[in-house]
Scaffold this active site. Structure first.
Site, PDB file in Angstrom:
ATOM      1  N   THR A 174      -7.817  11.953  16.520  1.00 22.07           N
ATOM      2  CA  THR A 174      -8.727  11.820  15.392  1.00 22.07           C
ATOM      3  C   THR A 174      -9.949  12.716  15.536  1.00 22.07           C
ATOM      4  OG1 THR A 174      -8.046   9.499  15.348  1.00 22.07           O
ATOM      5  CG2 THR A 174      -9.818  10.109  13.890  1.00 22.07           C
ATOM      6  N   GLY A 234      -0.575   7.298   2.742  1.00 26.30           N
ATOM      7  CA  GLY A 234       0.288   8.185   3.508  1.00 26.30           C
ATOM      8  C   GLY A 234       0.983   7.508   4.669  1.00 26.30           C
ATOM      9  N   GLY A 292       0.817  -1.202   0.000  1.00 25.21           N
ATOM     10  CA  GLY A 292       0.000   0.000   0.000  1.00 25.21           C
ATOM     11  C   GLY A 292       0.853   1.254   0.000  1.00 25.21           C
ATOM     12  N   SER A 293       0.491   2.187  -0.886  1.00 22.97           N
ATOM     13  CA  SER A 293       1.253   3.440  -0.983  1.00 22.97           C
ATOM     14  C   SER A 293       0.467   4.615  -0.429  1.00 22.97           C
ATOM     15  CB  SER A 293       1.634   3.718  -2.445  1.00 22.97           C
ATOM     16  OG  SER A 293       0.467   3.765  -3.270  1.00 22.97           O
ATOM     17  N   LYS A 334     -12.773   4.456  17.254  1.00 20.25           N
ATOM     18  CA  LYS A 334     -12.495   5.894  17.394  1.00 20.25           C
ATOM     19  C   LYS A 334     -12.825   6.643  16.110  1.00 20.25           C
ATOM     20  CE  LYS A 334      -8.583   5.919  14.820  1.00 20.25           C
ATOM     21  NZ  LYS A 334      -8.108   6.848  13.788  1.00 20.25           N
TER      22      LYS A 334
END
Length: 327
Positions: free
Chosen positions: A245, A11, A8-9, A188
């Site tokens: 978050t 962030g 996975g690329s 969350k």
């Protein structure tokens, strides 16, 4: 030096890749999106997901998922809804002694399974760990001090990951409560959606403080009912992740919630923001609450907003008028 593949690329995956490369590990990043890898090759960064963060040339970039072979650690850094399908693609190449690490924060739609459960089903016999906690990829990529948790039933594996990923700006703590850490990280996002709604409605700090506190109570109750430890939810994987978050525009869940509070249709808000883990997780969390007999009124109300057309203002009023009780 360890051999690490990051699937996975996004962030967070790229931020961890930069950290591991800086620590001298042999790092490969796989992506199904050739255009993202080409952008990194061309500009040295991925502006759409991690703007301003230089991706070292020492990191190998590939669209070939066989890169997962012969690795000490394979880190699955993709949205939760794609975890099973990508892991199934990687399965033929992952050695039995490879440690598989999940960074996804969500629940599988339908099965309600946690990400580590999916990894254990796909990679039978492999040691599985979870990396979670308050960690905006943008800040980790820019070298801002960050503390997270690595959770695994295999303490030695967790300590290996702790040693491999920690440096002077990223600090890992070991935890054996995988259930608690994953429920904290997943749910969350649901509360963060609510926090965004509050912001979009123009409500204040008192309201957000009440939401975070009572939201943490709901997360803890569900996590403990599922077998997690109560103290986990007062730590980085619980309260820490919830605070970051619920209070930051870095959070896609918060941003989507804010749009909803301002009057945007929930589906449209998700389309505008992109990956919003809390959207699908809200329904899954409510199903788990019913399964385990846990009262989660905030989670019930955000589901009404997301999927039943309830108006945010009416929902806030309904929560405030619930029967009195002791804390």
């Amino acid at each position: 030096m360890l051999k690490i593949a990051i699937l996975g690329s996004g962030g967070w995956g790229l931020a961890l890749a930069c950290t591991c490369s800086r620590l001298g590990h042999d790092v490969t990043v796989w992506s199904a999106f050739k255009d993202e890898l080409d952008s990194i090759r061309r500009t040295g960064e991925l502006r759409s997901k991690l703007p301003g963060v230089y991706i070292p040339e020492s990191i190998h970039l590939t669209e070939d998922i066989s890169c997962a072979s012969d690795k000490d650690i394979v880190l699955v850094g993709i949205p939760s809804k794609f975890v099973r399908s990508v892991c199934l693609q990687a399965k033929p190449y992952v050695s039995s002694d490879t440690i598989v690490v999940s960074t996804a924060k969500g629940l599988e739609d339908g099965s309600l399974k946690r990400m580590s459960e999916i990894l254990s089903e796909v990679f039978v016999g492999n040691t599985v760990a979870v990396l979670t906690g308050p960690s905006h990829a943008e800040e980790v990529g820019r070298g801002m001090p960050t503390a997270v948790v690595v959770a695994s039933e295999n303490v030695e594996a967790a300590k290996l990951i702790q040693s491999a990923f920690s440096d002077d700006v990223l600090r890992l703590y070991v935890n054996t409560d995988v259930i608690g850490c994953e429920i904290g990280g997943a749910v969350k996002n649901v509360i963060a959606l609510c926090s965004g709604v509050i912001d979009g409605l123009g409500l204040g700090d008192n309201t957000r403080a009440a939401l975070i506190t009572r939201g943490l109570s709901e997360i803890t109750a569900l996590g403990v009912a599922m077998g997690g430890r109560k103290d986990t939810f007062s730590g980085l994987a619980g309260l820490g992740d919830l605070i970051v978050t619920c209070t930051s525009l870095h959070s896609r869940n918060f941003r989507a919630g804010k749009l909803i509070g301002q009057g945007t249709n929930p589906e449209e808000a998700v389309r505008i923001v992109g990956t919003v883990e809390g959207y699908a997780c809200a329904a899954a969390t409510l199903e788990l609450a019913k399964k385990y007999g846990v009262s989660m009124p905030i989670t019930e109300q955000i589901n009404k907003i997301l999927f039943e057309g309830a108006k945010p203002k009416d929902v806030v009023t309904e929560l405030m008028q619930r029967p009195f009780r002791a804390e």
